[in-house]
Design an enzyme around this catalytic site. Sequence first.
Site, PDB file in Angstrom:
ATOM      1  N   CYS A 114       0.836  -1.207   0.000  1.00  0.00           N
ATOM      2  CA  CYS A 114       0.000   0.000   0.000  1.00  0.00           C
ATOM      3  C   CYS A 114       0.873   1.260   0.000  1.00  0.00           C
ATOM      4  CB  CYS A 114      -0.923  -0.016   1.217  1.00  0.00           C
ATOM      5  SG  CYS A 114      -2.055   1.382   1.247  1.00  0.00           S
ATOM      6  N   CYS A 159       0.233   4.916   7.006  1.00  0.00           N
ATOM      7  CA  CYS A 159      -0.404   4.690   8.319  1.00  0.00           C
ATOM      8  C   CYS A 159       0.590   3.970   9.244  1.00  0.00           C
ATOM      9  CB  CYS A 159      -1.675   3.861   8.140  1.00  0.00           C
ATOM     10  SG  CYS A 159      -2.759   4.509   6.828  1.00  0.00           S
ATOM     11  N   CYS A 173       0.338   0.227  10.302  1.00  0.00           N
ATOM     12  CA  CYS A 173      -0.127  -0.801   9.356  1.00  0.00           C
ATOM     13  C   CYS A 173       0.969  -1.671   8.749  1.00  0.00           C
ATOM     14  CB  CYS A 173      -0.924  -0.143   8.233  1.00  0.00           C
ATOM     15  SG  CYS A 173      -1.682  -1.390   7.150  1.00  0.00           S
ATOM     16  N   CYS A 176     -16.510  -9.519   5.517  1.00  0.00           N
ATOM     17  CA  CYS A 176     -15.925  -8.200   5.272  1.00  0.00           C
ATOM     18  C   CYS A 176     -14.654  -8.316   4.436  1.00  0.00           C
ATOM     19  CB  CYS A 176     -15.633  -7.519   6.599  1.00  0.00           C
ATOM     20  SG  CYS A 176     -14.895  -5.898   6.370  1.00  0.00           S
ATOM     21  N   CYS A 236     -19.687  -6.524   3.702  1.00  0.00           N
ATOM     22  CA  CYS A 236     -18.992  -5.332   4.167  1.00  0.00           C
ATOM     23  C   CYS A 236     -17.704  -5.221   3.347  1.00  0.00           C
ATOM     24  CB  CYS A 236     -18.674  -5.475   5.654  1.00  0.00           C
ATOM     25  SG  CYS A 236     -17.696  -4.104   6.297  1.00  0.00           S
ATOM     26  N   CYS A 277     -19.707   1.844   8.929  1.00  0.00           N
ATOM     27  CA  CYS A 277     -18.926   1.172   9.967  1.00  0.00           C
ATOM     28  C   CYS A 277     -17.679   2.024  10.158  1.00  0.00           C
ATOM     29  CB  CYS A 277     -18.562  -0.242   9.528  1.00  0.00           C
ATOM     30  SG  CYS A 277     -17.403  -1.045  10.662  1.00  0.00           S
ATOM     31  N   ARG A 308     -17.969  -2.889  18.105  1.00  0.00           N
ATOM     32  CA  ARG A 308     -17.203  -4.107  17.813  1.00  0.00           C
ATOM     33  C   ARG A 308     -15.885  -4.128  18.575  1.00  0.00           C
ATOM     34  NH1 ARG A 308     -17.957  -7.773  13.732  1.00  0.00           N
ATOM     35  NH2 ARG A 308     -19.406  -6.323  12.771  1.00  0.00           N
TER      36      ARG A 308
HETATM   37  N1  SAM Z   1      -6.695   0.350   3.147  1.00  0.00           N
HETATM   38  C1  SAM Z   1      -7.992   0.676   3.606  1.00  0.00           C
HETATM   39  C2  SAM Z   1      -7.986   1.816   4.587  1.00  0.00           C
HETATM   40  O1  SAM Z   1      -6.995   2.035   5.250  1.00  0.00           O
HETATM   41  O2  SAM Z   1      -9.031   2.481   4.699  1.00  0.00           O
HETATM   42  C3  SAM Z   1      -8.738  -0.502   4.213  1.00  0.00           C
HETATM   43  C4  SAM Z   1      -8.003  -1.517   5.062  1.00  0.00           C
HETATM   44  S1  SAM Z   1      -7.250  -0.880   6.548  1.00  0.00           S
HETATM   45  C5  SAM Z   1      -6.180  -2.191   6.982  1.00  0.00           C
HETATM   46  C6  SAM Z   1      -8.592  -0.936   7.713  1.00  0.00           C
HETATM   47  C7  SAM Z   1      -8.338  -0.503   9.125  1.00  0.00           C
HETATM   48  O3  SAM Z   1      -7.616  -1.508   9.830  1.00  0.00           O
HETATM   49  C8  SAM Z   1      -7.516   0.742   9.373  1.00  0.00           C
HETATM   50  O4  SAM Z   1      -8.230   1.924   9.196  1.00  0.00           O
HETATM   51  C9  SAM Z   1      -7.137   0.571  10.835  1.00  0.00           C
HETATM   52  O5  SAM Z   1      -8.112   1.176  11.656  1.00  0.00           O
HETATM   53  C10 SAM Z   1      -7.120  -0.950  11.024  1.00  0.00           C
HETATM   54  N2  SAM Z   1      -5.761  -1.452  11.297  1.00  0.00           N
HETATM   55  C11 SAM Z   1      -4.775  -1.606  10.400  1.00  0.00           C
HETATM   56  N3  SAM Z   1      -3.659  -2.069  10.981  1.00  0.00           N
HETATM   57  C12 SAM Z   1      -3.952  -2.211  12.300  1.00  0.00           C
HETATM   58  C13 SAM Z   1      -3.186  -2.643  13.427  1.00  0.00           C
HETATM   59  N4  SAM Z   1      -1.916  -2.995  13.334  1.00  0.00           N
HETATM   60  N5  SAM Z   1      -3.811  -2.691  14.623  1.00  0.00           N
HETATM   61  C14 SAM Z   1      -5.107  -2.319  14.735  1.00  0.00           C
HETATM   62  N6  SAM Z   1      -5.865  -1.901  13.705  1.00  0.00           N
HETATM   63  C15 SAM Z   1      -5.294  -1.837  12.505  1.00  0.00           C
HETATM   64  C1  DTB Z   2     -11.366  -2.613  11.535  1.00  0.00           C
HETATM   65  O1  DTB Z   2     -11.732  -1.618  12.181  1.00  0.00           O
HETATM   66  N1  DTB Z   2     -10.489  -3.505  11.954  1.00  0.00           N
HETATM   67  C2  DTB Z   2     -10.259  -4.518  10.955  1.00  0.00           C
HETATM   68  C3  DTB Z   2     -11.288  -4.146   9.862  1.00  0.00           C
HETATM   69  N2  DTB Z   2     -11.836  -2.915  10.329  1.00  0.00           N
HETATM   70  C4  DTB Z   2     -10.877  -4.079   8.474  1.00  0.00           C
HETATM   71  C5  DTB Z   2      -8.853  -4.623  10.502  1.00  0.00           C
HETATM   72  C6  DTB Z   2      -7.840  -4.875  11.594  1.00  0.00           C
HETATM   73  C7  DTB Z   2      -6.528  -5.078  10.957  1.00  0.00           C
HETATM   74  C8  DTB Z   2      -5.477  -5.518  11.926  1.00  0.00           C
HETATM   75  C9  DTB Z   2      -4.132  -5.649  11.282  1.00  0.00           C
HETATM   76  C10 DTB Z   2      -4.043  -6.720  10.237  1.00  0.00           C
HETATM   77  O2  DTB Z   2      -4.514  -7.859  10.444  1.00  0.00           O
HETATM   78  O3  DTB Z   2      -3.417  -6.467   9.191  1.00  0.00           O
HETATM   79 FE1  SF4 Z   3      -2.827   1.218   3.374  1.00  0.00          FE
HETATM   80 FE2  SF4 Z   3      -2.747   0.039   5.723  1.00  0.00          FE
HETATM   81 FE3  SF4 Z   3      -3.195   2.641   5.584  1.00  0.00          FE
HETATM   82 FE4  SF4 Z   3      -5.087   0.921   4.713  1.00  0.00          FE
HETATM   83  S1  SF4 Z   3      -4.361   1.154   6.806  1.00  0.00           S
HETATM   84  S2  SF4 Z   3      -4.375   2.785   3.690  1.00  0.00           S
HETATM   85  S3  SF4 Z   3      -3.793  -0.726   3.935  1.00  0.00           S
HETATM   86  S4  SF4 Z   3      -1.324   1.592   4.965  1.00  0.00           S
END
Ligand code: SAM
Ligand code: DTB
Ligand code: SF4
Length: 334
Positions: A74, A78, A81, A118, A149, A209, A281
């Site tokens: 990506c 973030c 992430c 989802c 979702c 959501c 959730r």
């Molecule tokens: N890329 C899209 C976005 O960021 O909107 C969708 C997928 S993104 C992984 C969805 C959500 O997962 C993020 O907004 C964040 O709140 C959550 N998330 C990602 N990495 C995480 C982590 N290490 N621990 C907890 N939540 C996480």
């Molecule tokens: C949300 O609030 N939490 C989920 C879902 N929406 C997409 C994602 C959590 C991701 C945790 C890190 C991972 O597994 O990569």
């Molecule tokens: Fe990309 Fe992860 Fe940020 Fe979603 S949360 S935009 S997958 S870096």
Amino acid sequence: MNPDSLTSNEAQNDSSSIPVKSEDSAYWSVAEIQSLLDAPFNDLIYRAQYIHRQHHDANGVQLSTLISVKTGGCPEDCGYCPQAARYHTGVDNQAMLSLDEVVSAASAAKAQGASRFCMGAAWRGPKQRDMDKMTEMVRAVKSLGMETCATLGLLKPGQAQQLSEAGLDYYNHNLDTAPEFYEEIITTRQYQDRLNTLQEVRDAGINVCCGGIVGMGETRQSRAGLIAQLANLDPYPESVPINHLVQVEGTPLYGTAALDPLEFVRTIAAARITMPKAMVRLSAGRQEMSEAVQALCFLAGANSIFYGDKLLTTGNPETDRDRALLDKLGLHSL
Ligand code: SAM
Ligand code: DTB
Ligand code: SF4
């Protein structure tokens, strides 16, 4: 004592420090939410449970299964992430899954007892060719009789409508944290971009959501600020995921000081009190949480979880373990 047997005044009279709001869609100031988070723990949980029982099946939990339809690589930054290309986290990039792979994962999730599926993608937002595949996936999952979702990042005008027409029930897009802390976590897209996407989703008639992450080194005031942003959306989201940061080696937030688990429970309670009708959730981070803390989260008003051995790239409790926990607590799936 059963809170249901109390009059509203008696039940609300748990502590003068906790503000009482009679309308469902009341405005909440950050200071008021901070006073919830500062309240004696028992007062806070009691109020949350009282409100929970007015609006929800007290022992019901909704189960959603996640799948990553496009993993890693990506372009965004973030800080939490594991899928951001710029961090070296060991996540293997994977091109988009085929329709068959998604449908068989959804059927398996349904057979395990999940009611919603989802689909997540590691994009800043979908391109038009991605939209064609996504709408196909949504149609196919919906035709299995599951709720659908998706969480695909920022949506351009018209994209939410396409998803809606394909039968998308929920779109997940998180605010992640309070506005004043946001820039420390993400710089490649702004808070307002997120609010715009949420409006696109709302206008297309899809359920919203939207939640955030705690345990990223924020203050209690920033947790209050996040909940205020969510609660003051008009209307507030139908579904509010509260994630505990899953610390992944290689991400900037790896090594952040651990949050006291009771602060996580308090955040859940504040979400329940300020968004009475929402499904709250208990999201990422359950694998690292004791059963006792999870039980406190349910007591504080959480009534949905992610169910299945994996979140997107990180682990989640195994389904057998979750079924055993729900049984132990006398909780049933919704
Ligand atoms: N890329 C899209 C976005 O960021 O909107 C969708 C997928 S993104 C992984 C969805 C959500 O997962 C993020 O907004 C964040 O709140 C959550 N998330 C990602 N990495 C995480 C982590 N290490 N621990 C907890 N939540 C996480
Ligand atoms: C949300 O609030 N939490 C989920 C879902 N929406 C997409 C994602 C959590 C991701 C945790 C890190 C991972 O597994 O990569
Ligand atoms: Fe990309 Fe992860 Fe940020 Fe979603 S949360 S935009 S997958 S870096």
